[in-house]
Design an enzyme around this catalytic site. Structure first.
Site, PDB file in Angstrom:
ATOM      1  N   LYS A 189      43.550  20.542  27.539  1.00  0.00           N
ATOM      2  CA  LYS A 189      43.147  20.525  28.859  1.00  0.00           C
ATOM      3  C   LYS A 189      42.744  19.213  29.685  1.00  0.00           C
ATOM      4  CE  LYS A 189      40.816  25.128  28.644  1.00  0.00           C
ATOM      5  NZ  LYS A 189      39.191  25.495  28.948  1.00  0.00           N
ATOM      6  N   ASN A 247      37.014  50.905  43.161  1.00  0.00           N
ATOM      7  CA  ASN A 247      38.125  51.318  42.301  1.00  0.00           C
ATOM      8  C   ASN A 247      37.920  51.740  40.950  1.00  0.00           C
ATOM      9  OD1 ASN A 247      40.876  52.028  42.501  1.00  0.00           O
ATOM     10  ND2 ASN A 247      41.687  50.015  41.999  1.00  0.00           N
ATOM     11  N   CYS A 265      32.003  38.304  32.074  1.00  0.00           N
ATOM     12  CA  CYS A 265      30.371  38.145  32.683  1.00  0.00           C
ATOM     13  C   CYS A 265      29.870  39.613  32.398  1.00  0.00           C
ATOM     14  CB  CYS A 265      30.519  37.797  33.983  1.00  0.00           C
ATOM     15  SG  CYS A 265      31.037  36.044  34.235  1.00  0.00           S
TER      16      CYS A 265
END
Length: 402
Positions: free
Chosen positions: A34, A251, A260
């Site tokens: 990263k 939806n 989360c």
């Protein structure tokens, strides 16, 4: 200003990129891959705006593995490390956040620490008492995965915690951080709220639980409509044109998932403890019921297919369109239920090269081969590349969007 950011997930990296437009930012991570990507102008996560800004904008940003050096020089330290939900103790695992707090305080006697990780209500108060300092504040994030930088550029509101008895420096740093976020945003007149830490912590958990409530509500509506052979699309449209309800977050899906909502709803439920409630618990329960219902419907459709070999093809494990995250994806729980019924599962997920060793499913990343093998193709979100086998597809994606 020198700012250090602990964590290069979608919260930490989007904030780092945003603030590096006007400040000197150092991203701290434990993964060399990263760090290397960020230092080469590449994003380690899928986010169109982050990718564009790293490539095209003049940013003062770098990444490092040397956490102590980064924290020592910083005026502000933003903590955006994971707080996964620990089902064994029914609470967030905050050890990564606490480790960073301890390390920063050991090398820096002046920086204010701003926690962006989602935390339990009362956590900031607990940390201030534990470390005997008021230099720890909270600022909840309201970001969508894969659209995190966009949401920082166009925020709905900015919230930073501060207490009445905080030192003048901490109060100034709280206001300074709020101003940094506001000045970096492209949206005008963004509401800025300065409130107590426990109130800010509650805002985050209650906001996400409300979103989970909407998902659960429209999913239960869809369960009723499908069971009664009613047109779910027309019912939802008829409801959602009411301005008080709105045409958003409506939806149907296989259940709410992602990083989360599942953990935040469970944490809020745990925070209630002995406080009377029924709705919060019902939201968590509703999501489990929905996934069980979806699995049952898939089995029913499969049994109607006249084939000696019953194969369920799962199209994508990602929770949302244009996402690179499988964490807590609702389809994974549906798969587990199907496998418990000894149903053969094949998976099309081009972002994976192999499945986990204990997984009994088969990865088939040749799309045409996948389409041929599957008796039924299950997808949480519909994609046009399934158009030629639409008769095989089972999905509750009514509006073709997240």
């Amino acid at each position: 200003m020198k700012i250090a950011v602990a964590g290069s997930g979608y919260v930490g990296l989007s904030l780092g990129v945003l603030l590096s437009l006007q400040n000197e930012v150092t991203i701290v991570d434990i993964l060399p891959s990263k760090v290397d990507k960020i230092n080469n102008g590449l994003s380690p996560i899928q986010d169109e705006y982050i990718e564009y800004y790293l490539k095209s904008k003049q940013l003062s940003i770098k990444a490092t593995l040397d956490s102590k050096a980064a924290y020592k020089e910083a005026e502000l330290v933003i903590i955006a490390t994971p707080t996964n939900y620990n089902s064994r103790i029914n609470y967030f695992d905050t050890q990564h956040v606490e480790t960073v707090i301890k390390e920063v305080l050991s090398v820096n006697s002046h920086a204010t620490l701003i926690i962006k990780s989602t935390i339990p209500i009362g956590f900031i108060t607990e940390m201030r008492q534990k470390f005997q300092t008021d230099r720890i504040i909270f600022s909840p994030e309201f970001l969508r995965e894969s659209k995190a930088l966009y949401d920082n550029l166009y925020p709905s509101r900015i919230i930073v915690s501060c207490e009445e008895n905080d030192s003048p420096k901490v109060k100034a740093d709280a206001e300074k951080f709020a101003l940094l976020l506001k000045s970096a945003a492209k949206k005008n007149n963004v509401p800025v709220l300065i409130m107590g830490a426990s109130e800010a912590e509650a805002v985050k958990l209650f906001a996400n639980t409300y979103l989970a409530l909407r998902v659960a509500y429209f999913n239960e509506l869809d369960t009723y409509a499908e069971s009664r052979k009613l047109n779910s699309h027309m019912i939802i449209q008829g409801i959602s044109y009411d301005d008080r309800i709105g045409m958003h977050y409506n939806n149907p899906s296989f259940g709410y998932g992602g990083y989360c909502l599942p953990k935040d709803t469970k944490q809020l439920l745990a925070n209630y403890n002995n406080i009377p409630q029924t709705l919060i618990e019902a939201i968590v329960s509703s999501n489990n019921v929905r996934k069980s219902y979806i699995a049952k419907q898939i089995i029913n459709v499969l049994e109607e297919r006249e084939s000696p070999v019953k194969v369920v093809g799962v199209y994508r494990l990602i929770m949302k369109s244009n996402s690179d995250n499988f964490r807590e994806s609702a389809i994974k729980d549906v798969i587990d239920i199907l496998k418990s019924k000894d149903i053969k599962i094949i998976i099309y997920e081009p972002m994976l090269n192999k499945l986990e060793s204990e997984d009994q499913s088969v990865l088939v990343n040749d799309l045409e081969n996948f389409k041929k093998q599957a008796n039924i193709i299950v997808t949480n979100r519909y994609d046009n590349e399934l158009q030629d086998v639409k008769n095989k597809v089972y999905s509750r994606d009514i509006f073709n969007r997240d």
